[in-house]
Design a protein around this motif. Sequence first.
Motif, PDB file in Angstrom:
ATOM      1  N   PHE A  93      51.672 -62.585  11.834  1.00 40.89           N
ATOM      2  CA  PHE A  93      52.282 -62.776  13.147  1.00 40.89           C
ATOM      3  C   PHE A  93      52.052 -61.554  14.036  1.00 40.89           C
ATOM      4  O   PHE A  93      51.850 -61.683  15.245  1.00 40.89           O
ATOM      5  N   LEU A  94      52.033 -60.380  13.424  1.00 43.20           N
ATOM      6  CA  LEU A  94      51.815 -59.137  14.174  1.00 43.20           C
ATOM      7  C   LEU A  94      50.334 -58.857  14.416  1.00 43.20           C
ATOM      8  O   LEU A  94      49.977 -57.835  15.006  1.00 43.20           O
ATOM      9  N   GLY A  95      49.474 -59.765  13.925  1.00 40.50           N
ATOM     10  CA  GLY A  95      48.043 -59.637  14.181  1.00 40.50           C
ATOM     11  C   GLY A  95      47.324 -58.625  13.293  1.00 40.50           C
ATOM     12  O   GLY A  95      46.237 -58.163  13.648  1.00 40.50           O
ATOM     13  N   ARG A  96      47.916 -58.300  12.173  1.00 39.49           N
ATOM     14  CA  ARG A  96      47.293 -57.323  11.280  1.00 39.49           C
ATOM     15  C   ARG A  96      46.102 -57.960  10.564  1.00 39.49           C
ATOM     16  O   ARG A  96      46.056 -59.168  10.337  1.00 39.49           O
ATOM     17  N   PRO A  97      45.121 -57.135  10.155  1.00 41.42           N
ATOM     18  CA  PRO A  97      43.940 -57.655   9.469  1.00 41.42           C
ATOM     19  C   PRO A  97      44.311 -58.345   8.143  1.00 41.42           C
ATOM     20  O   PRO A  97      45.313 -58.035   7.519  1.00 41.42           O
ATOM     21  N   ARG A  98      43.447 -59.238   7.745  1.00 47.80           N
ATOM     22  CA  ARG A  98      43.672 -60.048   6.535  1.00 47.80           C
ATOM     23  C   ARG A  98      43.885 -59.189   5.294  1.00 47.80           C
ATOM     24  O   ARG A  98      44.768 -59.472   4.485  1.00 47.80           O
ATOM     25  N   ILE A  99      43.113 -58.117   5.138  1.00 51.84           N
ATOM     26  CA  ILE A  99      43.248 -57.278   3.948  1.00 51.84           C
ATOM     27  C   ILE A  99      44.628 -56.636   3.893  1.00 51.84           C
ATOM     28  O   ILE A  99      45.211 -56.484   2.821  1.00 51.84           O
ATOM     29  N   GLU A 100      45.187 -56.277   5.029  1.00 52.87           N
ATOM     30  CA  GLU A 100      46.533 -55.700   5.056  1.00 52.87           C
ATOM     31  C   GLU A 100      47.566 -56.748   4.639  1.00 52.87           C
ATOM     32  O   GLU A 100      48.524 -56.430   3.933  1.00 52.87           O
ATOM     33  N   ARG A 101      47.366 -57.981   5.090  1.00 53.75           N
ATOM     34  CA  ARG A 101      48.294 -59.067   4.715  1.00 53.75           C
ATOM     35  C   ARG A 101      48.233 -59.316   3.215  1.00 53.75           C
ATOM     36  O   ARG A 101      49.261 -59.461   2.552  1.00 53.75           O
TER      37      ARG A 101
END
Length: 186
Positions: A93-101
Motif C-alpha cells: 500500500f505504501l508503494g514499497r518494492p516487492r523484495i521489501e514486501r
Amino acid sequence: MGRTPSPPSALQLERVQLQAVAGFCADALEGGGAAAIADRAATYVSDETWKTLVRRHRRRGCDDLAQLARDILKGKDQLHDVVARSAGGLLGFLGRPRIERIFAQELARRIPLPFDAELSAAARGLQIAGIYVCLTGNRDLADCACLRDVFKTEGKERIAQLMQGAVEDWRELPVRVRGVGSGGRP
C-alpha cells in the motif's frame, strides 16, 4: 528359491520407532512420574476437571486431545500468516518494492508473537495429558495419538525433554517449547 523379504515400509519403521519412544515414555512416567503429572495438572485445572478428563478419555484414548493440540498449533501458524500478509500488504500500500514486501512478510512470519510460548505450552500440556491418559488407561503408547504427534514434530530427543519437564513441573513447559514448531518459531 525363497522370496527375499521386502524392506520395511515407512509406516512399519515409524511404528518401530514409536514403540521405542513409547517404552521410553512409560519408563519415564514410572516411579511417580505419572503422579507428578497429575499433581501438576491440579495447579492449572481443578481436581474435578482433571479427574473427569482422565475418566472420560481413559476408555477412548487421547484422539480428541491430540486434535485440540494440533488445532492450537495450527491456529498459531495461521496467526503468523495473517501478521505476515498484513505487513506485506501495508508495504505494498505504501508503494514499497516487492523484495521489501517479501522480506517483511518472511520476517513477520518468523518473529515470535507475544503469546506464542503460551499457545505452544497449552498444546504440549494437552499432549502430555493425553499421554498420561493413554498410559493410565493401559493403552499401547505406540498407538497414542498425542505421543505420535509429538514424535512426528519433535523427535525422540525433544520428547525426552518434554516428558522430563512434565514430570518436573508443567510451569517449565513454556521454556522447554521455545523454538519448537514449524519454521523454528516458538
